[in-house]
Design a protein around this motif. Structure first.
Motif, short mmCIF file in Angstrom:
data_model
loop_
_atom_site.label_atom_id
_atom_site.label_comp_id
_atom_site.label_asym_id
_atom_site.label_seq_id
_atom_site.Cartn_x
_atom_site.Cartn_y
_atom_site.Cartn_z
N LEU A 68 0.84 -1.20 0.00
CA LEU A 68 0.00 0.00 0.00
C LEU A 68 0.87 1.25 0.00
O LEU A 68 0.60 2.21 -0.73
N ARG A 90 -8.83 -3.89 -10.29
CA ARG A 90 -8.45 -4.16 -8.90
C ARG A 90 -9.20 -5.38 -8.38
O ARG A 90 -10.42 -5.46 -8.52
N ASP A 95 -9.56 -3.45 -3.17
CA ASP A 95 -10.57 -2.43 -2.87
C ASP A 95 -10.89 -2.42 -1.38
O ASP A 95 -11.01 -1.35 -0.77
N LEU A 98 -8.07 -0.67 0.44
CA LEU A 98 -8.11 0.78 0.22
C LEU A 98 -9.25 1.43 1.01
O LEU A 98 -9.08 2.51 1.58
N THR A 101 -8.41 1.43 4.84
CA THR A 101 -7.33 2.34 5.22
C THR A 101 -7.63 3.80 4.86
O THR A 101 -6.81 4.68 5.11
N THR A 103 -7.84 5.09 1.91
CA THR A 103 -7.05 5.54 0.75
C THR A 103 -7.77 5.29 -0.57
O THR A 103 -7.23 5.61 -1.63
N TYR A 104 -8.98 4.76 -0.52
CA TYR A 104 -9.71 4.42 -1.75
C TYR A 104 -9.89 5.64 -2.66
O TYR A 104 -9.49 5.62 -3.83
N LEU A 107 -6.53 7.09 -4.04
CA LEU A 107 -5.83 6.33 -5.09
C LEU A 107 -6.68 6.06 -6.33
O LEU A 107 -6.13 5.80 -7.39
N THR A 108 -8.00 6.11 -6.20
CA THR A 108 -8.84 5.80 -7.36
C THR A 108 -9.54 7.03 -7.93
O THR A 108 -10.02 6.99 -9.06
#
Length: 133
Positions: A68, A90, A95, A98, A101, A103-104, A107-108
């Motif tokens: 990550l 992914r 998913d 992400l 954490t 961070t979805y 990062l997307t």
């Protein structure tokens, strides 16, 4: 020290249209995170940067905290060069990681929340079709 269950492989190919296609397979973990960053950095020199960065994640079997961290570093590298990053195809476990954490969206570029099973409501990750050349 144990060997990973699924050895990591990364392939980075710059297409003539300026898109950098990166294909990942195996375990993106503490012992392989630098391989991903090294493969991408080789295509980010000061004179030229790709127009787009597409990372095919379909072959990933695991992503730990260092994996990550590598994806976040890859995002910073791309953002600093003004290059859009796309994490394509992914697997559901990525998913979930992400989403768990936080961070979805980072990062997307998509804002989603996890359902009761940890999956995104749409149930489908970004998938523009087969990976690059």
């Amino acid at each position: 020290m144990n060997a990973p269950d699924h050895p990591f492989e990364v392939k980075a190919v710059a297409a003539p249209d300026g898109i950098l296609y990166v294909t990942l397979a195996g375990d993106l973990a503490w012992d392989s995170a630098d391989e991903l960053l090294d493969a991408a950095r080789a295509h980010f020199d000061p004179a030229t940067a790709p127009a787009d960065l597409r990372v095919d994640c379909a072959g990933l079997t695991l992503c730990d905290s260092m994996g990550l961290s590598a994806l976040l570093a890859l995002h910073r590298l791309a953002e600093a060069a003004g290059v859009p990053l796309h994490l394509d195809r992914r697997p559901p476990f990525l998913d979930r990681l992400l989403l768990l954490t936080g961070t979805y969206e980072h990062l997307t570029g998509r804002s989603e929340t996890a359902g009761p099973d940890g999956d995104t409501p749409s149930g489908a990750a970004e998938s523009p079709g087969p990976a690059g050349p």
